[in-house]
Write an enzyme that holds these catalytic residues in place. Structure first.
Site, short mmCIF file in Angstrom:
data_model
loop_
_atom_site.label_atom_id
_atom_site.label_comp_id
_atom_site.label_asym_id
_atom_site.label_seq_id
_atom_site.Cartn_x
_atom_site.Cartn_y
_atom_site.Cartn_z
N ASN A 9 0.88 -1.17 0.00
CA ASN A 9 0.00 0.00 0.00
C ASN A 9 0.91 1.22 0.00
O ASN A 9 1.48 1.57 1.03
CB ASN A 9 -0.89 -0.04 1.26
N LYS A 11 0.15 4.21 -0.33
CA LYS A 11 -0.52 5.39 0.24
C LYS A 11 -0.30 6.60 -0.68
O LYS A 11 -0.21 6.42 -1.89
CB LYS A 11 -0.05 5.63 1.67
N HIS A 96 -9.74 1.23 4.49
CA HIS A 96 -8.48 1.40 5.21
C HIS A 96 -8.73 2.32 6.41
O HIS A 96 -9.52 3.26 6.33
CB HIS A 96 -7.41 1.99 4.28
N GLU A 98 -7.18 4.71 7.57
CA GLU A 98 -6.98 6.13 7.30
C GLU A 98 -8.20 6.74 6.61
O GLU A 98 -8.51 7.92 6.81
CB GLU A 98 -5.70 6.32 6.46
N GLU A 167 -5.79 -5.05 10.29
CA GLU A 167 -4.77 -4.04 10.54
C GLU A 167 -5.09 -3.31 11.84
O GLU A 167 -5.88 -2.35 11.84
CB GLU A 167 -4.73 -3.02 9.40
N GLY A 173 1.99 2.19 10.76
CA GLY A 173 2.95 3.29 10.65
C GLY A 173 3.62 3.67 11.96
O GLY A 173 4.30 4.69 12.05
N SER A 211 2.91 -2.25 10.35
CA SER A 211 4.35 -2.34 10.61
C SER A 211 4.94 -3.72 10.31
O SER A 211 5.87 -4.15 10.97
CB SER A 211 4.66 -1.91 12.05
P1 PGA Z 1 2.50 0.20 7.65
O1 PGA Z 1 1.08 0.44 6.92
O2 PGA Z 1 3.05 -1.09 7.10
O3 PGA Z 1 3.33 1.40 7.26
O4 PGA Z 1 2.24 0.11 9.10
C1 PGA Z 1 0.21 -0.62 6.68
C2 PGA Z 1 -1.07 -0.08 6.08
O5 PGA Z 1 -1.51 1.00 6.47
O6 PGA Z 1 -1.68 -0.73 5.21
#
Ligand code: PGA
Length: 249
Positions: A9, A11, A96, A98, A167, A173, A211
Site C-alpha cells: 500500500n 498510500k 483502510h 486512514e 490491521e 505506521g 508495521s
Molecule cells: P505500515 O502500513 O506497514 O506502514 O504500518 C500498513 C497499512 O496502512 O496498510
C-alpha cells in the site's frame, strides 16, 4: 494450500519517476527470485495508467487504494469500480483505517464499496482493525467482528471472493507490530466468522497489516491463519518488500 498474498500500500507516496524505479527494482528482484505468492501494489488513482503500462501479465498485480460506493453519475472527485477495471485493476483496498478516520467512512459505506468492486470483477481488500483504546478496553473482537459483519451482510455468498486485511490501527505506521500470537488470535476469530457465513471461507486470504517489515514478516506469515500481508512503509523500499515476498511461501 492456498497461495499467500503480499500487497504493498503505497498510500499517498508516489511520483512518475519514483514509481518507475521502484517497479523496475521489484521486477528485477522477482526475475532473479520468483515469488511463490501473489504480489500486488496499490497505488494512487492518477498513476494507474502508468502502472498498467509497467506491470507485465502474470507478474505483480495492480491495486487501487479506494473506490466509490456509487456506480456512476454526479459524484465529483470519485472514481468508480468500472473506471478502475479499465486500467487493469485486480485489487482495491476498501475501508483502510486512514479512510475511516480522515474521511468518516462507516462500516456500511465500506460494505457498499466492497460490493461495487466485486460487481466490477475487482477483489476488494477489506481493511478492519481496532484502535488502541478499543484494544485496551478489551473490545478488539467485538470491533473487528462488527466491521466484518457489515461486509458479510451486504455481500452474502460473494463474501468468499473478498480478501480481508486485519490491521490494528495502533500498529499502522507506528513501528509497533502485533505479536504473531496476537495477530493469529484475531485471524482465527475472523476465520470462524467467515466460515459461519460461507462454505468457501477456507479460500479467503486474511492478511495482516501494521508495521510488517523485512525482520518480522517470516514469523507473522508462519501463523496458521495469516495468509499474507498488507505492507505500507516497507513496500516503498524494494529490498524490504522483496524480503517480505520471499518470506511468503
Ligand atoms: P505500515 O502500513 O506497514 O506502514 O504500518 C500498513 C497499512 O496502512 O496498510
Amino acid at each position: 494450500m492456498k497461495k499467500k498474498l503480499i500487497a504493498g500500500n503505497w498510500k499517498m507516496n508516489a511520483s512518475l519517476a519514483a514509481n518507475e524505479s521502484l517497479v523496475r527494482a521489484l521486477q528485477a528482484g522477482l526475475a532473479a527470485n520468483p515469488a511463490r505468492c501473489d504480489v500486488a501494489v496499490c497505488v494512487s488513482a492518477p498513476y494507474l495508467a502508468q502502472l498498467q503500462g509497467l506491470l507485465a501479465p502474470g507478474g505483480m498485480a495492480l491495486g487501487a487504494q479506494d473506490v466509490s460506493a456509487f456506480e456512476a453519475g454526479a459524484y465529483t472527485g470519485e472514481v468508480s469500480a468500472s473506471m478502475l477495471k479499465e486500467f487493469g485493476v485486480r485489487y482495491c483496498l476498501v475501508g483502510h483505517s486512514e479512510r475511516r478516520l480522515y474521511h468518516g467512512e462507516s462500516d456500511a459505506l465500506v460494505a457498499s464499496k466492497a460490493q461495487r468492486a466485486l460487481a466490477a470483477g475487482i477483489t476488494p481488500i477489506v481493511c478492519i482493525g481496532e484502535t488502541l483504546a478499543e484494544r485496551e478496553a478489551g473490545r478488539t473482537e467485538e470491533v473487528v467482528k462488527r466491521q466484518l459483519a457489515a461486509v458479510i451482510a451486504a455481500n452474502g455468498h460473494c463474501v468468499s471472493e473478498i480478501v480481508v486485511a486485519y490491521e490494528p490501527v495502533w500498529a499502522i505506521g507506528t513501528g509497533k507490530t502485533a505479536s504473531p500470537e496476537q495477530a493469529q488470535q484475531v485471524h482465527a476469530v475472523l476465520r470462524a466468522q467467515l466460515q459461519a457465513a460461507s462454505a468457501h471461507a477456507e479460500r479467503i486470504q486474511i492478511l495482516y497489516g501494521g508495521s510488517m517489515n523485512a525482520a518480522n514478516a517470516e514469523q507473522l506469515l508462519a501463523q496458521a491463519d495469516i495468509d499474507g500481508g498488507l505492507i505500507g512503509g516497507a513496500a516503498l523500499k524494494s529490498a524490504d518488500f522483496l524480503t517480505i515476498i520471499a518470506a511468503a511461501q
